[in-house]
Scaffold this motif. Structure first.
Motif, PDB file in Angstrom:
ATOM      1  N   ASP A  23      -6.075  -4.124  -9.438  1.00 40.43           N
ATOM      2  CA  ASP A  23      -4.791  -3.445  -9.450  1.00 40.43           C
ATOM      3  C   ASP A  23      -3.854  -4.039 -10.487  1.00 40.43           C
ATOM      4  O   ASP A  23      -4.101  -5.123 -11.035  1.00 40.43           O
ATOM      5  CB  ASP A  23      -4.134  -3.540  -8.065  1.00 40.43           C
ATOM      6  CG  ASP A  23      -3.085  -2.462  -7.842  1.00 40.43           C
ATOM      7  OD1 ASP A  23      -3.041  -1.500  -8.641  1.00 40.43           O
ATOM      8  OD2 ASP A  23      -2.317  -2.575  -6.886  1.00 40.43           O
ATOM      9  N   HIS A  30       0.850  -1.184   0.000  1.00 40.01           N
ATOM     10  CA  HIS A  30       0.000   0.000   0.000  1.00 40.01           C
ATOM     11  C   HIS A  30       0.889   1.238   0.000  1.00 40.01           C
ATOM     12  O   HIS A  30       1.765   1.383   0.854  1.00 40.01           O
ATOM     13  CB  HIS A  30      -0.864  -0.040   1.265  1.00 40.01           C
ATOM     14  CG  HIS A  30      -1.707   1.175   1.519  1.00 40.01           C
ATOM     15  ND1 HIS A  30      -1.181   2.420   1.788  1.00 40.01           N
ATOM     16  CD2 HIS A  30      -3.051   1.318   1.578  1.00 40.01           C
ATOM     17  CE1 HIS A  30      -2.162   3.270   2.005  1.00 40.01           C
ATOM     18  NE2 HIS A  30      -3.300   2.625   1.887  1.00 40.01           N
ATOM     19  N   GLN A  60     -10.590  -5.330  -4.731  1.00 40.35           N
ATOM     20  CA  GLN A  60      -9.981  -4.206  -5.429  1.00 40.35           C
ATOM     21  C   GLN A  60      -9.320  -4.730  -6.700  1.00 40.35           C
ATOM     22  O   GLN A  60      -9.061  -5.927  -6.832  1.00 40.35           O
ATOM     23  CB  GLN A  60      -8.946  -3.528  -4.527  1.00 40.35           C
ATOM     24  CG  GLN A  60      -9.539  -3.065  -3.197  1.00 40.35           C
ATOM     25  CD  GLN A  60      -8.501  -2.482  -2.256  1.00 40.35           C
ATOM     26  OE1 GLN A  60      -8.013  -1.369  -2.439  1.00 40.35           O
ATOM     27  NE2 GLN A  60      -8.151  -3.224  -1.212  1.00 40.35           N
ATOM     28  N   LYS A  63       3.581  -2.398 -11.240  1.00 42.83           N
ATOM     29  CA  LYS A  63       4.605  -1.904 -12.157  1.00 42.83           C
ATOM     30  C   LYS A  63       5.829  -2.818 -12.177  1.00 42.83           C
ATOM     31  O   LYS A  63       6.515  -2.943 -13.168  1.00 42.83           O
ATOM     32  CB  LYS A  63       5.031  -0.488 -11.754  1.00 42.83           C
ATOM     33  CG  LYS A  63       3.949   0.570 -11.969  1.00 42.83           C
ATOM     34  CD  LYS A  63       4.470   1.937 -11.568  1.00 42.83           C
ATOM     35  CE  LYS A  63       3.420   3.008 -11.790  1.00 42.83           C
ATOM     36  NZ  LYS A  63       3.894   4.345 -11.366  1.00 42.83           N
ATOM     37  N   ASP A  70      -0.628   7.802  -0.142  1.00 39.43           N
ATOM     38  CA  ASP A  70      -1.602   8.005  -1.218  1.00 39.43           C
ATOM     39  C   ASP A  70      -2.956   7.430  -0.809  1.00 39.43           C
ATOM     40  O   ASP A  70      -3.115   6.225  -0.683  1.00 39.43           O
ATOM     41  CB  ASP A  70      -1.097   7.320  -2.501  1.00 39.43           C
ATOM     42  CG  ASP A  70      -2.073   7.464  -3.665  1.00 39.43           C
ATOM     43  OD1 ASP A  70      -3.097   8.178  -3.520  1.00 39.43           O
ATOM     44  OD2 ASP A  70      -1.818   6.852  -4.718  1.00 39.43           O
ATOM     45  N   GLY A  78      -5.681   8.488  -2.608  1.00 44.49           N
ATOM     46  CA  GLY A  78      -6.488   8.946  -3.726  1.00 44.49           C
ATOM     47  C   GLY A  78      -6.942   7.832  -4.652  1.00 44.49           C
ATOM     48  O   GLY A  78      -6.842   6.640  -4.338  1.00 44.49           O
ATOM     49  N   PHE A  79      -7.391   8.236  -5.841  1.00 41.04           N
ATOM     50  CA  PHE A  79      -8.019   7.300  -6.769  1.00 41.04           C
ATOM     51  C   PHE A  79      -7.030   6.311  -7.381  1.00 41.04           C
ATOM     52  O   PHE A  79      -7.427   5.271  -7.908  1.00 41.04           O
ATOM     53  CB  PHE A  79      -8.753   8.060  -7.885  1.00 41.04           C
ATOM     54  CG  PHE A  79      -7.843   8.717  -8.894  1.00 41.04           C
ATOM     55  CD1 PHE A  79      -7.518   8.069 -10.075  1.00 41.04           C
ATOM     56  CD2 PHE A  79      -7.302   9.979  -8.655  1.00 41.04           C
ATOM     57  CE1 PHE A  79      -6.679   8.667 -11.002  1.00 41.04           C
ATOM     58  CE2 PHE A  79      -6.466  10.577  -9.576  1.00 41.04           C
ATOM     59  CZ  PHE A  79      -6.154   9.927 -10.756  1.00 41.04           C
ATOM     60  N   THR A  80      -5.726   6.605  -7.320  1.00 39.87           N
ATOM     61  CA  THR A  80      -4.745   5.689  -7.895  1.00 39.87           C
ATOM     62  C   THR A  80      -4.330   4.576  -6.932  1.00 39.87           C
ATOM     63  O   THR A  80      -3.620   3.649  -7.329  1.00 39.87           O
ATOM     64  CB  THR A  80      -3.470   6.450  -8.316  1.00 39.87           C
ATOM     65  OG1 THR A  80      -2.880   7.070  -7.163  1.00 39.87           O
ATOM     66  CG2 THR A  80      -3.796   7.502  -9.367  1.00 39.87           C
ATOM     67  N   ASN A  81      -4.768   4.657  -5.689  1.00 33.68           N
ATOM     68  CA  ASN A  81      -4.420   3.626  -4.704  1.00 33.68           C
ATOM     69  C   ASN A  81      -5.491   2.542  -4.707  1.00 33.68           C
ATOM     70  O   ASN A  81      -6.611   2.752  -4.232  1.00 33.68           O
ATOM     71  CB  ASN A  81      -4.290   4.248  -3.314  1.00 33.68           C
ATOM     72  CG  ASN A  81      -3.840   3.234  -2.274  1.00 33.68           C
ATOM     73  OD1 ASN A  81      -3.700   2.047  -2.558  1.00 33.68           O
ATOM     74  ND2 ASN A  81      -3.616   3.698  -1.059  1.00 33.68           N
ATOM     75  N   HIS A  82      -5.148   1.368  -5.240  1.00 33.86           N
ATOM     76  CA  HIS A  82      -6.063   0.231  -5.289  1.00 33.86           C
ATOM     77  C   HIS A  82      -5.682  -0.825  -4.261  1.00 33.86           C
ATOM     78  O   HIS A  82      -6.053  -1.989  -4.406  1.00 33.86           O
ATOM     79  CB  HIS A  82      -6.030  -0.398  -6.691  1.00 33.86           C
ATOM     80  CG  HIS A  82      -6.340   0.553  -7.795  1.00 33.86           C
ATOM     81  ND1 HIS A  82      -7.627   0.830  -8.200  1.00 33.86           N
ATOM     82  CD2 HIS A  82      -5.537   1.307  -8.583  1.00 33.86           C
ATOM     83  CE1 HIS A  82      -7.595   1.699  -9.197  1.00 33.86           C
ATOM     84  NE2 HIS A  82      -6.341   2.006  -9.446  1.00 33.86           N
ATOM     85  N   ARG A  83      -4.953  -0.423  -3.248  1.00 40.79           N
ATOM     86  CA  ARG A  83      -4.433  -1.367  -2.260  1.00 40.79           C
ATOM     87  C   ARG A  83      -4.776  -0.916  -0.844  1.00 40.79           C
ATOM     88  O   ARG A  83      -3.952  -0.990   0.063  1.00 40.79           O
ATOM     89  CB  ARG A  83      -2.916  -1.506  -2.420  1.00 40.79           C
ATOM     90  CG  ARG A  83      -2.488  -1.827  -3.828  1.00 40.79           C
ATOM     91  CD  ARG A  83      -0.986  -1.820  -3.980  1.00 40.79           C
ATOM     92  NE  ARG A  83      -0.594  -2.029  -5.370  1.00 40.79           N
ATOM     93  CZ  ARG A  83       0.653  -2.159  -5.788  1.00 40.79           C
ATOM     94  NH1 ARG A  83       1.637  -2.076  -4.922  1.00 40.79           N
ATOM     95  NH2 ARG A  83       0.919  -2.355  -7.065  1.00 40.79           N
ATOM     96  N   LYS A  84      -5.975  -0.414  -0.657  1.00 37.02           N
ATOM     97  CA  LYS A  84      -6.369   0.148   0.626  1.00 37.02           C
ATOM     98  C   LYS A  84      -6.718  -0.943   1.620  1.00 37.02           C
ATOM     99  O   LYS A  84      -7.396  -1.910   1.292  1.00 37.02           O
ATOM    100  CB  LYS A  84      -7.559   1.091   0.426  1.00 37.02           C
ATOM    101  CG  LYS A  84      -7.229   2.296  -0.448  1.00 37.02           C
ATOM    102  CD  LYS A  84      -8.459   3.152  -0.697  1.00 37.02           C
ATOM    103  CE  LYS A  84      -8.138   4.324  -1.623  1.00 37.02           C
ATOM    104  NZ  LYS A  84      -9.330   5.133  -1.942  1.00 37.02           N
TER     105      LYS A  84
END
Length: 346
Positions: free
Chosen positions: A278, A228, A276, A281, A232, A234-240
């Motif tokens: 994701d 996580h 979620q 990278k 961040d 915000g909307f780019t964090n898919h690891r909440k």
């Protein structure tokens, strides 16, 4: 079962030295003891058999090893110099409490620190266990090659649903898979389920490759974690934390079977399991090598969100353990021969 998670987190197991975690898992899943098998590295495979004959086989893999170190050199003043095993964060190498394990299982606590080169890069890592010279070190029972990990202790964070401890990568995945296997024990299934607790993921996803080669599963699921980005929200964090496991669409080692991904989305939605979505990278999971065995295996990654991955302490959310375990069980209970075949209908 929070006590089990505490045991797993506090256990010390780097690649090829996973005895402590493996023994906890064997004890916890003793109802399956007659099915225990191993690969040559020490990965543990546990089988829940289908209720029908000629059933396909699905494998869920969660690795047992954590990032850590091995004792590489011993100095004249009794300090040890360390070799990283896995991708330890640089920030986690500075003034940290560490714990070494001798070949007899005796534990030693010390402090780890770094030496930087003139460019400011980390040139060496050393640990001070309180010995004044090389002879004192040798008399302690520690040797070159012995395991060193963070000396962290598991804790429940007050007034939250979060816990913290070392090695949540991947004791979080181990815990969720153990919990799912408990839930499946008395169920009638149309597929064989293999829970593979794999060796040496942090140094090249080695155990999963062997397990996949041995079992030859029709479907493969890596149960692992993702870091996580703690600053961040915000909307780019898919690891909440607390929002359920991640279904991974891409990493540099595997792009999952798209039909399988779509199936998981529908299954989770239909059963109201939060999840979620994701992409990574970099990095990879046990699916990296496993999906390339046996002419190619339809695979997917179920990612457990944690904060501060590969650090002395990671955060995980108690509700995510429930969501992840539930999703594993739903996959196993919903699969049959026809569904598996459809994933290969190109």
């Amino acid at each position: 079962m929070i006590e089990l998670l505490e045991k797993l987190s506090n256990a010390d197991s780097i690649a090829s030295n996973e005895n402590e975690v493996r023994n906890i898992i064997k004890n916890e899943l003793s109802e399956y003891s007659k099915t225990f098998t191993y690969d040559g590295l020490g990965s543990l495979m546990i089988k829940k058999s289908a209720s029908i004959e000629k059933a396909p086989t699905i494998m869920f893999a969660a690795h047992m090893d954590e990032v850590g170190f091995m004792i590489r050199n011993i100095s004249d003043i009794g300090f040890v110099h360390l070799m990283p095993v896995g991708g330890v964060e640089d920030r986690a190498k500075i003034n940290q409490l560490v714990r070494a394990t001798s070949q007899t299982g005796k534990k030693f606590y010390g402090v780890m620190n770094i030496i930087r080169n003139p460019s400011g890069e980390i040139e060496d890592i050393y640990a001070d266990f309180g010995f004044d010279n090389r002879e004192e070190f040798k008399n302690s029972g520690l040797q070159i090659g012995d395991m060193v990990v963070f000396g962290s202790s598991f804790r429940r964070l007050e007034k939250t649903k979060n816990v913290t401890g070392k090695a949540m990568d991947n004791r979080a995945g181990d815990f969720a898979l153990i919990k799912a296997m408990h839930g499946l024990f008395n169920k009638n299934l149309n597929v064989n389920v293999i829970a593979a607790f794999t060796s040496s993921e942090e140094v090249g996803t080695r155990g999963a490759r062997l397990c996949s080669n041995i079992v030859k599963p029709d479907l493969f699921f890596a149960v692992d974690v993702a870091k996580h980005p703690e600053l961040d929200r915000g909307f780019t964090n898919h690891r909440k934390l607390g929002y359920g496991p991640m279904i991974e669409f891409y990493d540099k080692t595997m792009i999952p079977n798209r039909k399988l991904i779509n199936y998981l989305r529908k299954l989770a939605k239909r059963n109201k399991v939060p999840y979620q979505e994701d992409m990574f990278k970099g990095g990879g999971t046990d699916a990296a090598t496993a999906h390339l065995e046996n002419s190619g295996v339809a695979s997917a990654v179920i990612g457990f969100p944690i904060k501060y991955c590969h650090d002395p302490y990671s955060f995980a959310n108690i509700e995510d353990f429930e969501y992840t375990s539930n999703l594993i069980q739903l996959i196993a209970e919903s699969m049959d021969k026809e569904k598996v075949a459809e994933f290969y209908n190109f």
